[in-house]
Design a protein around this motif. Structure first.
Motif, PDB file in Angstrom:
ATOM      1  N   VAL A  24     -39.288 -33.189  36.415  1.00 15.98           N
ATOM      2  CA  VAL A  24     -38.041 -33.684  37.002  1.00 15.98           C
ATOM      3  C   VAL A  24     -38.140 -35.172  37.300  1.00 15.98           C
ATOM      4  CG1 VAL A  24     -36.568 -33.583  39.056  1.00 15.98           C
ATOM      5  CG2 VAL A  24     -37.325 -31.469  37.955  1.00 15.98           C
ATOM      6  N   SER A  25     -39.240 -35.578  37.943  1.00 19.93           N
ATOM      7  CA  SER A  25     -39.344 -36.971  38.374  1.00 19.93           C
ATOM      8  C   SER A  25     -39.532 -37.926  37.193  1.00 19.93           C
ATOM      9  CB  SER A  25     -40.472 -37.137  39.388  1.00 19.93           C
ATOM     10  OG  SER A  25     -41.719 -36.773  38.829  1.00 19.93           O
ATOM     11  N   TYR A  26     -40.348 -37.529  36.220  1.00 22.22           N
ATOM     12  CA  TYR A  26     -40.616 -38.444  35.104  1.00 22.22           C
ATOM     13  C   TYR A  26     -39.442 -38.499  34.126  1.00 22.22           C
ATOM     14  CZ  TYR A  26     -43.208 -41.067  31.616  1.00 22.22           C
ATOM     15  OH  TYR A  26     -43.615 -42.049  30.750  1.00 22.22           O
ATOM     16  N   LEU A  27     -38.885 -37.351  33.804  1.00 19.47           N
ATOM     17  CA  LEU A  27     -37.804 -37.312  32.815  1.00 19.47           C
ATOM     18  C   LEU A  27     -36.438 -37.633  33.413  1.00 19.47           C
ATOM     19  CD1 LEU A  27     -38.825 -34.096  30.833  1.00 19.47           C
ATOM     20  CD2 LEU A  27     -39.264 -36.482  30.210  1.00 19.47           C
ATOM     21  N   GLY A  28     -36.261 -37.342  34.705  1.00 21.79           N
ATOM     22  CA  GLY A  28     -34.932 -37.495  35.280  1.00 21.79           C
ATOM     23  C   GLY A  28     -34.780 -38.547  36.353  1.00 21.79           C
ATOM     24  N   PHE A 108     -27.777 -31.109  42.987  1.00 22.40           N
ATOM     25  CA  PHE A 108     -26.527 -30.455  42.596  1.00 22.40           C
ATOM     26  C   PHE A 108     -25.302 -31.201  43.134  1.00 22.40           C
ATOM     27  CE2 PHE A 108     -28.927 -26.361  41.876  1.00 22.40           C
ATOM     28  CZ  PHE A 108     -28.549 -26.218  40.546  1.00 22.40           C
ATOM     29  N   ALA A 109     -25.400 -31.738  44.349  1.00 21.29           N
ATOM     30  CA  ALA A 109     -24.248 -32.383  44.978  1.00 21.29           C
ATOM     31  C   ALA A 109     -23.963 -33.769  44.412  1.00 21.29           C
ATOM     32  CB  ALA A 109     -24.464 -32.465  46.486  1.00 21.29           C
ATOM     33  N   TRP A 110     -25.026 -34.530  44.135  1.00 23.39           N
ATOM     34  CA  TRP A 110     -24.857 -35.905  43.656  1.00 23.39           C
ATOM     35  C   TRP A 110     -25.710 -36.145  42.417  1.00 23.39           C
ATOM     36  CZ3 TRP A 110     -25.988 -35.071  48.957  1.00 23.39           C
ATOM     37  CH2 TRP A 110     -24.879 -35.190  49.803  1.00 23.39           C
ATOM     38  N   PRO A 111     -25.404 -35.478  41.317  1.00 21.57           N
ATOM     39  CA  PRO A 111     -26.220 -35.641  40.110  1.00 21.57           C
ATOM     40  C   PRO A 111     -26.181 -37.088  39.599  1.00 21.57           C
ATOM     41  CG  PRO A 111     -24.169 -34.480  39.617  1.00 21.57           C
ATOM     42  CD  PRO A 111     -24.252 -34.587  41.102  1.00 21.57           C
ATOM     43  N   GLY A 112     -27.357 -37.670  39.433  1.00 22.27           N
ATOM     44  CA  GLY A 112     -27.438 -39.024  38.908  1.00 22.27           C
ATOM     45  C   GLY A 112     -27.137 -40.116  39.905  1.00 22.27           C
ATOM     46  N   GLU A 113     -26.894 -39.777  41.175  1.00 27.72           N
ATOM     47  CA  GLU A 113     -26.479 -40.778  42.147  1.00 27.72           C
ATOM     48  C   GLU A 113     -27.418 -40.886  43.344  1.00 27.72           C
ATOM     49  OE1 GLU A 113     -22.491 -39.979  43.312  1.00 27.72           O
ATOM     50  OE2 GLU A 113     -21.729 -39.877  41.258  1.00 27.72           O
ATOM     51  N   ALA A 114     -28.467 -40.134  43.379  1.00 30.79           N
ATOM     52  CA  ALA A 114     -29.351 -40.147  44.547  1.00 30.79           C
ATOM     53  C   ALA A 114     -30.809 -40.189  44.096  1.00 30.79           C
ATOM     54  CB  ALA A 114     -29.087 -38.923  45.414  1.00 30.79           C
ATOM     55  N   THR A 115     -31.099 -41.073  43.162  1.00 29.18           N
ATOM     56  CA  THR A 115     -32.424 -41.115  42.548  1.00 29.18           C
ATOM     57  C   THR A 115     -33.540 -41.326  43.572  1.00 29.18           C
ATOM     58  OG1 THR A 115     -31.544 -41.908  40.451  1.00 29.18           O
ATOM     59  CG2 THR A 115     -33.880 -42.330  40.891  1.00 29.18           C
ATOM     60  N   TYR A 116     -33.374 -42.353  44.403  1.00 33.67           N
ATOM     61  CA  TYR A 116     -34.461 -42.688  45.319  1.00 33.67           C
ATOM     62  C   TYR A 116     -34.601 -41.663  46.441  1.00 33.67           C
ATOM     63  CZ  TYR A 116     -34.980 -47.034  42.807  1.00 33.67           C
ATOM     64  OH  TYR A 116     -35.224 -47.952  41.814  1.00 33.67           O
ATOM     65  N   GLY A 184     -40.057 -27.066  33.244  1.00 31.41           N
ATOM     66  CA  GLY A 184     -39.298 -28.125  33.899  1.00 31.41           C
ATOM     67  C   GLY A 184     -38.609 -29.030  32.906  1.00 31.41           C
ATOM     68  N   ALA A 185     -39.316 -29.411  31.844  1.00 31.01           N
ATOM     69  CA  ALA A 185     -38.733 -30.299  30.843  1.00 31.01           C
ATOM     70  C   ALA A 185     -37.545 -29.640  30.134  1.00 31.01           C
ATOM     71  CB  ALA A 185     -39.797 -30.705  29.824  1.00 31.01           C
ATOM     72  N   LEU A 186     -37.707 -28.367  29.788  1.00 30.51           N
ATOM     73  CA  LEU A 186     -36.603 -27.662  29.123  1.00 30.51           C
ATOM     74  C   LEU A 186     -35.361 -27.619  30.016  1.00 30.51           C
ATOM     75  CD1 LEU A 186     -38.542 -24.696  27.474  1.00 30.51           C
ATOM     76  CD2 LEU A 186     -37.353 -26.547  26.280  1.00 30.51           C
ATOM     77  N   LEU A 187     -35.564 -27.329  31.285  1.00 27.55           N
ATOM     78  CA  LEU A 187     -34.428 -27.244  32.199  1.00 27.55           C
ATOM     79  C   LEU A 187     -33.802 -28.611  32.444  1.00 27.55           C
ATOM     80  CD1 LEU A 187     -35.825 -24.657  34.782  1.00 27.55           C
ATOM     81  CD2 LEU A 187     -34.000 -24.292  33.101  1.00 27.55           C
ATOM     82  N   VAL A 188     -34.620 -29.646  32.584  1.00 28.28           N
ATOM     83  CA  VAL A 188     -34.081 -30.996  32.785  1.00 28.28           C
ATOM     84  C   VAL A 188     -33.285 -31.444  31.568  1.00 28.28           C
ATOM     85  CG1 VAL A 188     -34.703 -33.439  33.000  1.00 28.28           C
ATOM     86  CG2 VAL A 188     -35.839 -31.743  34.422  1.00 28.28           C
ATOM     87  N   LEU A 189     -33.830 -31.248  30.390  1.00 31.11           N
ATOM     88  CA  LEU A 189     -33.186 -31.734  29.174  1.00 31.11           C
ATOM     89  C   LEU A 189     -31.892 -31.001  28.857  1.00 31.11           C
ATOM     90  CD1 LEU A 189     -36.349 -32.192  26.904  1.00 31.11           C
ATOM     91  CD2 LEU A 189     -35.023 -33.978  28.047  1.00 31.11           C
ATOM     92  N   HIS A 190     -31.813 -29.739  29.251  1.00 30.95           N
ATOM     93  CA  HIS A 190     -30.642 -28.940  28.865  1.00 30.95           C
ATOM     94  C   HIS A 190     -29.703 -28.595  30.016  1.00 30.95           C
ATOM     95  CE1 HIS A 190     -32.175 -28.427  24.790  1.00 30.95           C
ATOM     96  NE2 HIS A 190     -33.354 -28.106  25.306  1.00 30.95           N
ATOM     97  N   HIS A 191     -30.189 -28.718  31.266  1.00 28.14           N
ATOM     98  CA  HIS A 191     -29.360 -28.282  32.382  1.00 28.14           C
ATOM     99  C   HIS A 191     -29.336 -29.249  33.561  1.00 28.14           C
ATOM    100  CE1 HIS A 191     -28.904 -24.375  30.444  1.00 28.14           C
ATOM    101  NE2 HIS A 191     -30.221 -24.340  30.271  1.00 28.14           N
ATOM    102  N   GLY A 192     -29.979 -30.392  33.465  1.00 30.98           N
ATOM    103  CA  GLY A 192     -29.969 -31.343  34.560  1.00 30.98           C
ATOM    104  C   GLY A 192     -31.107 -31.109  35.546  1.00 30.98           C
ATOM    105  N   PRO A 196     -34.101 -26.900  37.585  1.00 30.95           N
ATOM    106  CA  PRO A 196     -35.560 -26.840  37.720  1.00 30.95           C
ATOM    107  C   PRO A 196     -36.024 -26.939  39.165  1.00 30.95           C
ATOM    108  CG  PRO A 196     -34.868 -28.914  36.734  1.00 30.95           C
ATOM    109  CD  PRO A 196     -33.690 -28.016  36.721  1.00 30.95           C
ATOM    110  N   LEU A 197     -35.326 -27.737  39.967  1.00 36.19           N
ATOM    111  CA  LEU A 197     -35.696 -27.824  41.385  1.00 36.19           C
ATOM    112  C   LEU A 197     -35.420 -26.512  42.112  1.00 36.19           C
ATOM    113  CD1 LEU A 197     -34.489 -31.434  42.280  1.00 36.19           C
ATOM    114  CD2 LEU A 197     -36.842 -30.623  41.941  1.00 36.19           C
ATOM    115  N   LEU A 198     -34.361 -25.828  41.720  1.00 40.85           N
ATOM    116  CA  LEU A 198     -34.085 -24.521  42.310  1.00 40.85           C
ATOM    117  C   LEU A 198     -35.181 -23.529  41.957  1.00 40.85           C
ATOM    118  CD1 LEU A 198     -32.265 -22.581  43.846  1.00 40.85           C
ATOM    119  CD2 LEU A 198     -30.998 -22.179  41.715  1.00 40.85           C
TER     120      LEU A 198
END
Length: 224
Positions: A24-28, A108-116, A184-192, A196-198
């Motif tokens: 999750v952290s490296y790919l996303g 889930f709430a802020w996809p792509g907006e809460a990186t740090y 984790g990689a499969l879930l990140v690449l295909h589902h965000g 994977p965190l769930l």
């Protein structure tokens, strides 16, 4: 029948979760490692040299949060010093599950907006766990890094003239990390990032619920 310690099984599951978290952290989250701090130190060098795609700020955030989590682990160890080891370790597992649940909700709430924010929560959870596992000192089951595990696997093998002691445990740790990273990689690449965190949250929660120590051998935290 007297119950056996489930600690080795618990640490194996947590190794799977480490693979998921680093995927999750490296790919996303910008090529940082929430669980593997050696990777972040190297990434900081890449970023300092101007290599594209690497964030010194992200790595620094990981390092700071990880250290903060480790400090909290030390505090928890002191708080539970007079309690049974089972209570202490389960409390750490529950805390990690809560932190991963927070990260899941944010993803889930802020996809792509809460990186740090995600980097900080995940690295803090890994610091908390890593410091606790270090205190437990189960050989070849660090749950987050495999360098010394692989070194022991090779240097103590029959090929090197060794006895192959703990080969099975070492192989299980390696397979668990690879399995977690792949999932984790499969879930990140295909589902965000949320799914994977769930999965990681549920695995840690199940580990906390299933962790047991034999009553005669539980001891207290100081004996750990």
């Amino acid at each position: 029948m007297p119950r056996r310690s489930t600690l080795p099984a618990a640490l194996t599951v947590l190794t799977v979760v480490s693979g998921i978290v680093d995927a999750v952290s490296y790919l996303g989250l910008g090529r940082v490692f929430a669980a593997n701090m050696t990777g972040n130190v190297v990434v900081m060098g890449f970023a300092a040299a101007g290599a594209p795609g690497f964030s010194a700020l992200g790595s620094l955030t990981c390092l700071g949060a990880f250290l903060a989590g480790a400090v909290c682990a030390g505090r928890l160890t002191g708080m539970f010093a007079e309690r049974a080891r089972e209570i202490w370790v389960r409390s750490v597992f529950v805390t990690e599950a809560v932190l991963l649940a927070v990260a899941t909700a944010v993803a889930f709430a802020w996809p792509g907006e809460a990186t740090y924010a995600l980097i900080a929560v995940l690295a803090g959870a890994m610091g908390l766990r890593n410091a606790t596992v270090r205190k437990l000192a189960v050989p070849d089951m660090t749950t987050t890094v495999l360098t010394m595990t692989l070194t022991g696997l090779a240097s103590e093998s029959s090929l090197a003239g060794g006895t192959g002691v703990r080969t099975g445990r070492r192989m299980v740790s390696v397979v668990a990390m690879v399995a977690g990273a792949t999932l984790g990689a499969l879930l990140v690449l295909h589902h965000g990032l949320g799914w994977p965190l769930l999965v990681g949250t549920l695995l840690v929660a199940a580990t906390a619920a299933g962790y047991r120590e034999p009553a005669a051998d539980a001891g207290d935290v100081r004996s750990a």
